[in-house]
Every structure is written in C-alpha cells, then in structure tokens.
Design a protein around this motif. Structure first.
Motif, mmCIF file in Angstrom:
data_model
loop_
_atom_site.group_PDB
_atom_site.id
_atom_site.type_symbol
_atom_site.label_atom_id
_atom_site.label_comp_id
_atom_site.label_asym_id
_atom_site.label_seq_id
_atom_site.Cartn_x
_atom_site.Cartn_y
_atom_site.Cartn_z
ATOM 1 N N UNK A 177 44.477 56.546 42.496
ATOM 2 C CA UNK A 177 45.865 56.993 42.574
ATOM 3 C C UNK A 177 46.187 57.738 43.863
ATOM 4 N N UNK A 178 45.247 57.779 44.790
ATOM 5 C CA UNK A 178 45.538 58.375 46.098
ATOM 6 C C UNK A 178 45.137 57.401 47.182
ATOM 7 N N UNK A 179 45.784 57.522 48.329
ATOM 8 C CA UNK A 179 45.520 56.599 49.425
ATOM 9 C C UNK A 179 44.082 56.699 49.901
ATOM 10 N N UNK A 180 43.566 57.906 50.036
ATOM 11 C CA UNK A 180 42.198 58.086 50.524
ATOM 12 C C UNK A 180 41.194 57.472 49.550
ATOM 13 N N UNK A 181 41.363 57.726 48.262
ATOM 14 C CA UNK A 181 40.459 57.143 47.267
ATOM 15 C C UNK A 181 40.561 55.623 47.253
ATOM 16 N N UNK A 182 41.775 55.127 47.419
ATOM 17 C CA UNK A 182 41.999 53.679 47.463
ATOM 18 C C UNK A 182 41.214 53.058 48.617
ATOM 19 N N UNK A 183 41.305 53.654 49.802
ATOM 20 C CA UNK A 183 40.617 53.117 50.974
ATOM 21 C C UNK A 183 39.104 53.249 50.833
ATOM 22 N N UNK A 184 38.639 54.386 50.313
ATOM 23 C CA UNK A 184 37.200 54.574 50.126
ATOM 24 C C UNK A 184 36.636 53.558 49.131
ATOM 25 N N UNK A 185 37.365 53.320 48.034
ATOM 26 C CA UNK A 185 36.908 52.359 47.029
ATOM 27 C C UNK A 185 36.846 50.949 47.618
ATOM 28 N N UNK A 186 37.844 50.602 48.412
ATOM 29 C CA UNK A 186 37.864 49.274 49.040
ATOM 30 C C UNK A 186 36.668 49.091 49.966
ATOM 31 N N UNK A 187 36.409 50.085 50.817
ATOM 32 C CA UNK A 187 35.287 49.964 51.755
ATOM 33 C C UNK A 187 33.950 49.945 51.017
ATOM 34 N N UNK A 188 33.869 50.669 49.880
ATOM 35 C CA UNK A 188 32.634 50.660 49.083
ATOM 36 C C UNK A 188 32.359 49.270 48.506
ATOM 37 N N UNK A 189 33.400 48.593 48.048
ATOM 38 C CA UNK A 189 33.229 47.238 47.510
ATOM 39 C C UNK A 189 32.749 46.295 48.602
ATOM 40 N N UNK A 190 33.374 46.377 49.763
ATOM 41 C CA UNK A 190 32.960 45.517 50.867
ATOM 42 C C UNK A 190 31.516 45.819 51.276
ATOM 43 N N UNK A 191 31.140 47.097 51.310
ATOM 44 C CA UNK A 191 29.793 47.487 51.737
ATOM 45 C C UNK A 191 28.742 47.064 50.709
ATOM 46 N N UNK A 192 29.055 47.253 49.424
ATOM 47 C CA UNK A 192 28.092 46.925 48.371
ATOM 48 C C UNK A 192 27.772 45.441 48.349
ATOM 49 N N UNK A 193 28.786 44.610 48.578
ATOM 50 C CA UNK A 193 28.597 43.160 48.544
ATOM 51 C C UNK A 193 28.079 42.614 49.868
ATOM 52 N N UNK A 194 28.144 43.447 50.947
ATOM 53 C CA UNK A 194 27.888 42.936 52.304
ATOM 54 C C UNK A 194 28.659 41.623 52.478
ATOM 55 N N UNK A 195 29.935 41.699 52.237
ATOM 56 C CA UNK A 195 30.727 40.502 51.985
ATOM 57 C C UNK A 195 30.883 39.611 53.218
ATOM 58 N N UNK A 196 30.524 38.338 53.063
ATOM 59 C CA UNK A 196 30.603 37.390 54.170
ATOM 60 C C UNK A 196 32.041 37.133 54.605
ATOM 61 N N UNK A 197 32.993 37.278 53.680
ATOM 62 C CA UNK A 197 34.387 37.023 54.032
ATOM 63 C C UNK A 197 35.042 38.222 54.699
ATOM 64 N N UNK A 198 34.494 39.423 54.492
ATOM 65 C CA UNK A 198 34.995 40.631 55.156
ATOM 66 C C UNK A 198 33.778 41.388 55.695
ATOM 67 N N UNK A 199 33.142 40.863 56.746
ATOM 68 C CA UNK A 199 31.904 41.496 57.237
ATOM 69 C C UNK A 199 32.127 42.895 57.788
ATOM 70 N N UNK A 200 33.316 43.150 58.329
ATOM 71 C CA UNK A 200 33.649 44.464 58.863
ATOM 72 C C UNK A 200 35.067 44.823 58.448
ATOM 73 N N UNK A 201 35.294 46.110 58.204
ATOM 74 C CA UNK A 201 36.657 46.577 57.926
ATOM 75 C C UNK A 201 36.808 48.005 58.416
#
Length: 244
Positions: A177-201
C-alpha cells in the motif's frame, strides 16, 4: 540397374530439388544412385512430411532435412545441407552430441522444451525445442543414422513464463500500500527469479525539488534488481534539466 541410376526424389519442395541436383560424392553413401534402399526410403519419407525433421547420417552425422526444418535453421540454410553436424551446429555439440551417440547405440532419446541457445539469424537466440533422436537401421540391420523430429516451442515457453511473472506480481503487489514497498516487492520478485525477461531493473522516485512549473527535476533510486556488488547501477540519482 538403369532404374537405380535414375533414382530421384519426386516431391515438389525446395529441398527435394536441392537434393536431386547436388553432388553427393562426399556424402557417406555417395551419390543418390548409390544410396542404400533404407537411406533413400527415409529421405523420401521426410521430404513428404509437413513438420520439421532432420536426419543425421554416418559417424560424422551429416545433415539431410525437409523444407519445414529450414525454419529451425534460419540463415544457416542452405549451407547446412550435407554438412557435418559439428560444423552446422557447433554451439550445440557439447550438449547434444552425447544424445545423438546414444541414439546411434540404439536408444531412443526425447527432450521437452529444451533450452538451446542458437545463432541462426545473425545473433544469439534463447530458443526452446521439443525433439527426439532415434536410430535409423540400414539394409543390414545396423544403425547408420539418426532421425529427429523437431518442434520449436519458444513462443509457448516464453508466453507461459511471462504470464507466471505477471501472476506473481499481481498477487504480491496487491498487498502493498505504499510506493516504496511496491517498488521493493517488485525488485525482490525480479531478483528471486533472476528473471530472463527482466534481467535488470531500476526504479526512481521523484524528489521534492521542483522547477518553476512544479515539475520534478530530480529522481532518486529506490529499488533495483539484477545488479551486484561488482556490477552496480551507474547512478543513484538522475537530474533533469528544464527544457529551454
């Protein structure tokens, strides 16, 4: 004997015409007129099939294939026709040659949605293939080649992977429910998956400083993914100069 010497493939495709008009003296079985009946029969069969199939002949695994297989080859066709597999697909041999040899020894090998990094259109591609390798027996009953039906599944695999990412983002971010938490959660998902479609953000948030029109002029880095202590994002803030 006259019938054998005039042996040709009667299909209307491009590959049938290319095979008919090629000099096959360097092929493991010589010219078409000299091919064992089993070799000719298998090649005649694959030229009539509307899905990609490649055959690999002899100990050096020389390529013969049908028209649909040219989509798998991309720009490498027509050079690859009659070429040794190690020369046609050098980047794949470490991974696939052991499977081909298992087929030459009589085992049937199958792979689903196998990741293969191919250079077929001038650049390296992340591709996925479903294929099998089966031995081809010669007239004497001994295995003399390998047949491999191939289906490219790249579009399916990438679509499913990206849909999974969107579902994970939706489930996780709906609770923030906050912008900072939203951005942190998004980057955590990308980092955990080491996502090939979003290698960097990198996510920047507007700072308090504004110009005379009320627009933000500086942005600070709040979250990122894909970077390491050795490879850091080049800046922690971005400043935008007003347009004159």
């Amino acid at each position: 004997m006259h019938e054998i010497m005039e042996r040709k493939f009667n299909q209307q495709g491009i590959l049938a015409n290319m095979i008919n008009n090629r000099d096959w003296r360097s092929f493991p079985f010589g010219q078409i007129s000299e091919w064992p009946k089993s070799v000719y029969t298998v090649c005649d069969m694959i030229l009539s099939i509307p899905s990609p199939i490649v055959t690999l002949w002899g100990s050096e695994l020389v390529l013969l294939y049908n028209d649909p297989y040219t989509r798998i080859l991309g720009d490498r066709h027509p050079t690859t026709l009659g070429m040794k597999c190690a020369e046609a697909w050098p980047e794949l041999m470490t991974e696939l040659q052991p499977l081909m040899h298992r087929a030459l020894e009589g085992e049937c090998v199958h792979a689903d949605d196998r990741l293969l990094t191919l250079e077929r259109n001038g650049f390296l591609e992340e591709t996925y293939m479903t294929f099998s390798y089966s031995g081809i027996k010669g007239d004497d009953g001994k295995i003399i080649g390998v047949i491999s039906p191939v289906t490219e599944t790249t579009e399916k695999v990438l679509s499913l992977r990206r849909l999974k990412l969107l579902r994970e983002l939706g489930c996780r971010l709906s609770a923030e429910h906050s912008l900072v938490n939203f951005l942190n959660a998004t980057s955590e998902i990308f980092s955990a998956e080491k996502h090939a479609d979003v290698p960097f953000s990198a996510f920047f948030v507007a700072a308090d400083e504004v110009d005379e029109t009320g627009n933000a002029v500086s942005f600070n880095l709040r979250a990122s993914s894909g970077f390491t202590s050795q490879v850091k994002f080049p800046t922690s803030s971005i400043r935008i100069s007003p347009i004159a």
